[in-house]
Design an enzyme around this catalytic site. Structure first.
Site, PDB file in Angstrom:
ATOM      1  CD  GLU A 157      -0.055  -3.897   3.258  1.00 19.35           C
ATOM      2  OE1 GLU A 157      -0.383  -3.066   2.383  1.00 19.35           O
ATOM      3  OE2 GLU A 157      -0.721  -4.912   3.520  1.00 19.35           O
ATOM      4  CG  HIS A 158       2.430   2.257   4.122  1.00 16.67           C
ATOM      5  ND1 HIS A 158       2.509   2.508   2.767  1.00 16.67           N
ATOM      6  CD2 HIS A 158       1.175   1.768   4.342  1.00 16.67           C
ATOM      7  CE1 HIS A 158       1.361   2.198   2.192  1.00 16.67           C
ATOM      8  NE2 HIS A 158       0.533   1.746   3.129  1.00 16.67           N
TER       9      HIS A 158
END
Length: 294
Positions: free
Chosen positions: A146-147
Site C-alpha cells: 500500500e506504500h
C-alpha cells in the site's frame, strides 16, 4: 540457478481460472488468538484463508527499513502454525491457505515497496518466499502493498515476474492482488494488471475502503468501475468483519452481492478479517458463504 533461469525467461502472462463460489478470509494480523478452526467453513464454497502478513521489511534494524525482497513472517504463528495449516486443510478438502505480502504497517511503520533493483528484489523474493511457502504448506500468495518508493512499471515487473516464477516452479497454484481506490495505489496495481493480469487469479478489491456512508447504488457503481479497471479479472466483493467501514450488511452489502449474483457477476466475496470477526461469531462469514453456495 533454477530461480535465476526462471527470472530471465518467464516474462509472458499465464491464464487464470474462473470461480463463482470463491470465499476468502484474511487472518492473523491482529493477534487476537483466532484459529483456523474457529472460522465456520461451508463445504459448498472454495475457501481460501489468507495469512497476514509477510513483508520484506524489518523492524530490528534502525531505522526500520525494506529488505529488498527478503521476506519476514509477521502473522500469528503461535495460533496459525504449519501444523495448524495442515490440520485445517486435511479436515476440509475445500480449503487452501495463502500468504499476503506487504500490508499497511509493521509496528506502526509503513511497509514500503522499495527494491534496490528489479533483479535483486525478484531473486530475493522468489528464494525467501519459496522457503516460507514450503515450510508452511501454503498454496498461494496475495499482493497487498500500500506504500511505494518505486514507480508503477518497476512494481509491475517485480510482482509479475515473482508470480510467474512461483507458478512455473509449482510453488503456488494461485495469486491475488488487493488494491483499493487511492490514486497511487491504483496506478501501481493497474500497471501490474495491464502487463501481468493473466497470471493473477483474483482481484481482492478493498471496497470497504470507501466511505461508511456509501449507498447500495454507489457500491454497484464502484464495482462496475473496478471491473473496468481490472477488465477480465475476477473482482471480489468485500467487507470488514466488524462492519466499521464501507457499505455494511445492515445498510445493504448483501443486497449488492445478491444483485451481482443475479447478473452472474459475483466472482466471490472476501472478509477482512477473522481477527475482527471473532467477537461477533463470524456472522458475516456465514451469510456470505451461504449466499455463494446457494
Amino acid at each position: 540457478m533454477i530461480l535465476l533461469i526462471s527470472l530471465l525467461v518467464f516474462l509472458s502472462p499465464l491464464a487464470g481460472a474462473d470461480n463463482s463460489k470463491y470465499f476468502a478470509e484474511y487472518i492473523g494480523s491482529e493477534f487476537t488468538d483466532v484459529k483456523f478452526s474457529d472460522v465456520p467453513i461451508n463445504s459448498g464454497v472454495d475457501f481460501h484463508f489468507i495469512l497476514s502478513f509477510a513483508a520484506d521489511f524489518s523492524t530490528t534494524i534502525s531505522p526500520p527499513s525494506s529488505t529488498d525482497g527478503n521476506f519476514i513472517v509477521y502473522w500469528d504463528t503461535d495460533d496459525l502454525s504449519a501444523d495448524h495449516i495442515n490440520a485445517i486443510k486435511q479436515a476440509n478438502p475445500n480449503v487452501k491457505v495463502a500468504l499476503s505480502l506487504g500490508g499497511d504497517t509493521v509496528s506502526g511503520n509503513p511497509v514500503l515497496f522499495k527494491p534496490t533493483t528489479v533483479f535483486s528484489w525478484v531473486l530475493n523474493a522468489a528464494s525467501s518466499l519459496t522457503r516460507i511457502i514450503q515450510e508452511n504448506h501454503l498454496d498461494g500468495i496475495d499482493i497487498d502493498y500500500e506504500h511505494f518508493q518505486a514507480d508503477p512499471a518497476t512494481f509491475a515487473v517485480c510482482i509479475g515476474a515473482l508470480i510467474k516464477i512461483l507458478k512455473k516452479n509449482n510453488v503456488i497454484s494461485f495469486a491475488s492482488i488487493a488494491p483499493y481506490g487511492r490514486s497511487d495505489v491504483q496506478q501501481h496495481y493497474q500497471a501490474l494488471w495491464a502487463n501481468y493480469g493473466d497470471v493473477i487469479d483474483y482481484v481482492n478489491f478493498q471496497f470497504y475502503a470507501y466511505s461508511s456512508d456509501t449507498t447500495v447504488d454507489q457500491l454497484l457503481n464502484y464495482f462496475e468501475e473496478q471491473s473496468s479497471n481490472y477488465a477480465g479479472g475476477k473482482v471480489l466483493m468485500s467487507l470488514t468483519g466488524d462492519a466499521t467501514r464501507g457499505l455494511t450488511p445492515a445498510n445493504g452489502f448483501f443486497d449488492v452481492c445478491r444483485k451481482l449474483k443475479e447478473e452472474e457477476k459475483l466472482a466471490g466475496i472476501f472478509v477482512w478479517d477473522a481477527d475482527s470477526s471473532k467477537s461477533g461469531g463470524f456472522q458475516y462469514e456465514i451469510t456470505a458463504q451461504n449466499l455463494l453456495a446457494s
